[in-house]
Enzyme design. Structure first.
Site, PDB file in Angstrom:
ATOM      1  N   ARG A   1      -6.694 -12.053  -9.099  1.00  0.00           N
ATOM      2  CA  ARG A   1      -5.988 -11.443  -7.977  1.00  0.00           C
ATOM      3  C   ARG A   1      -4.520 -11.822  -8.080  1.00  0.00           C
ATOM      4  O   ARG A   1      -4.179 -12.957  -8.411  1.00  0.00           O
ATOM      5  CB  ARG A   1      -6.562 -11.920  -6.626  1.00  0.00           C
ATOM      6  CG  ARG A   1      -7.884 -11.270  -6.240  1.00  0.00           C
ATOM      7  CD  ARG A   1      -7.696  -9.798  -5.906  1.00  0.00           C
ATOM      8  NE  ARG A   1      -8.917  -9.143  -5.466  1.00  0.00           N
ATOM      9  CZ  ARG A   1      -9.746  -8.482  -6.250  1.00  0.00           C
ATOM     10  NH1 ARG A   1      -9.499  -8.414  -7.551  1.00  0.00           N
ATOM     11  NH2 ARG A   1     -10.816  -7.881  -5.762  1.00  0.00           N
TER      12      ARG A   1
ATOM     13  N   GLU B   1       0.576  -5.275  -4.864  1.00  0.00           N
ATOM     14  CA  GLU B   1       0.189  -4.002  -5.497  1.00  0.00           C
ATOM     15  C   GLU B   1       0.096  -2.916  -4.427  1.00  0.00           C
ATOM     16  O   GLU B   1      -0.370  -3.171  -3.328  1.00  0.00           O
ATOM     17  CB  GLU B   1      -1.185  -4.141  -6.160  1.00  0.00           C
ATOM     18  CG  GLU B   1      -1.240  -5.016  -7.370  1.00  0.00           C
ATOM     19  CD  GLU B   1      -2.672  -5.115  -7.919  1.00  0.00           C
ATOM     20  OE1 GLU B   1      -3.551  -4.299  -7.534  1.00  0.00           O
ATOM     21  OE2 GLU B   1      -2.927  -6.021  -8.713  1.00  0.00           O
TER      22      GLU B   1
ATOM     23  N   HIS C   1      -3.940  -3.338 -13.061  1.00  0.00           N
ATOM     24  CA  HIS C   1      -5.210  -3.797 -12.469  1.00  0.00           C
ATOM     25  C   HIS C   1      -6.390  -3.020 -13.064  1.00  0.00           C
ATOM     26  O   HIS C   1      -7.231  -2.480 -12.343  1.00  0.00           O
ATOM     27  CB  HIS C   1      -5.169  -3.649 -10.948  1.00  0.00           C
ATOM     28  CG  HIS C   1      -6.159  -4.510 -10.229  1.00  0.00           C
ATOM     29  ND1 HIS C   1      -5.959  -4.968  -8.943  1.00  0.00           N
ATOM     30  CD2 HIS C   1      -7.369  -4.995 -10.595  1.00  0.00           C
ATOM     31  CE1 HIS C   1      -6.999  -5.688  -8.555  1.00  0.00           C
ATOM     32  NE2 HIS C   1      -7.870  -5.725  -9.552  1.00  0.00           N
TER      33      HIS C   1
END
Length: 348
Positions: A209, A238, A255
């Site tokens: 993360r 993000e 990601h």
């Protein structure tokens, strides 16, 4: 039964339409209280925040997130509201391990690193971290493990402290869940104090993360030369990522480390199975991703074969060229299969 489904979840339409009476597909960011008001279940990804503001007063009884992480679900509220939720632990662990392996080969090719002389520190040794450890050992890399919850639970001596890993490891890769508070807090686990304790010239990788690493501290470590390189797949804030960080990293991707077709199929299957268990529905639907166009990989070395199957520089180049398209690059991600989908012949 009415189900609202994130429209970017692959391989789900035919299966869910055999199970539910009504299915509505929407982008993850477009789930609204009005939309979910009379839904029985939601199947989501990380972009849908499931909390009181979305769910209060709705009929929702069940939420499945087709992801490993579940920090986008307010689990305390769900417990209070009597809503059952589930995630897909381990669904894309092999995909992330594939990403890390390819990144390691790229570091060896472009930076002259001799992997069999390196030590890697793996922070978080769950489904993903365990597979990454297997990959590293296969490549002859010495492995150090850090997982405080497991260390305490198992009373094991196989784990090292984060301080020891920082001081001794040439490469450090993060595979922890995001906990913003509590005994096992991982929010900004890698902060300025962590970076100041690193072995000079180390490489950082993050596929867990974005918030696990403090962006400004990471940037300062890259600017100062404490870090020689970074491989970043997950970012703070993000999709509004830090452009200086994107420019500085050797590999920067949107990601997608866990986005192999195999991992996506696993996540979809696990979500559907959980839905059927909850609503006591029998189904025998099988989910299989498409075959690759060229199943035979014939080359001189395993390193070359691995990068022919998946080279993250393609994804990195796309993001560096179009950082504003972060979400689109994720949502329209091309077919990527794992090693098991190919026949590999080493000719050397």
């Amino acid at each position: 039964m009415k189900v609202i489904v994130d429209n970017k979840i692959p391989y789900i339409r035919e299966a869910i339409e055999q199970i539910a009476d009504e299915v509505i597909y929407v982008p993850g960011k477009d789930f609204t209280p009005e939309l979910v008001q009379d839904a029985d279940a939601l199947i989501i990804r990380t972009r849908t925040r499931c909390d009181r503001s979305l769910l209060a007063g709705s009929k929702v009884k069940f939420i499945a997130t087709a992801t490993i992480g579940f920090d986008h679900i307010d689990t305390a509220y769900c417990r209070e509201a009597g809503i059952t939720w589930t995630n897909a632990p381990g669904c894309n662990s092999a995909s992330v391990a594939q990403y890390i392996q390819s990144a390691l080969f790229i570091l060896q090719q472009t930076r002259g690193m001799k992997l069999n002389q390196m030590t890697i520190g793996i922070v978080g040794v769950g489904n993903v971290g365990s597979k990454v450890a297997d990959v590293a050992r296969k490549l002859g890399i010495q492995v150090m493990l850090n997982d405080l919850p497991r260390e305490e639970r198992e009373e094991s001596t196989m784990f090292a402290s984060l301080k020891s890993i920082a001081e001794k490891c040439d490469i450090i890769t993060f595979h922890v869940p995001l906990y913003k508070e509590g005994k096992y807090k991982t929010y900004h686990l890698a902060d300025k104090h962590f970076f100041h304790s690193l072995k000079k010239g180390a490489v950082i990788m993050n596929t867990s993360r974005g918030e696990v690493i403090e962006t400004e501290a990471l940037l300062e470590a890259l600017r100062s030369g404490i870090l020689s390189d970074a491989v970043i797949d997950v970012w703070e804030h993000e999709p509004d990522i830090d452009l200086e960080l994107l420019e500085k990293v050797i590999i920067g991707t949107p990601h997608i480390a866990g986005y192999s077709a195999d991992g996506k199929a696993n996540a979809t299957r696990m979500s559907l199975e959980a839905l059927c268990r909850f609503f006591r529905i029998e189904t025998d639907y099988r989910i299989t991703p498409p075959e690759p166009k060229n199943k035979l990989i014939s080359t001189a070395t395993y390193e070359e074969a691995s990068l022919m199957i998946y080279d993250p520089r393609r994804d990195s180049d796309a993001l560096k060229s179009h950082p504003g398209l972060f979400e689109q690059l994720r949502g329209d991600y091309p077919l990527r299969r794992e090693e098991g989908a190919y026949r590999i012949v080493i000719t050397k």
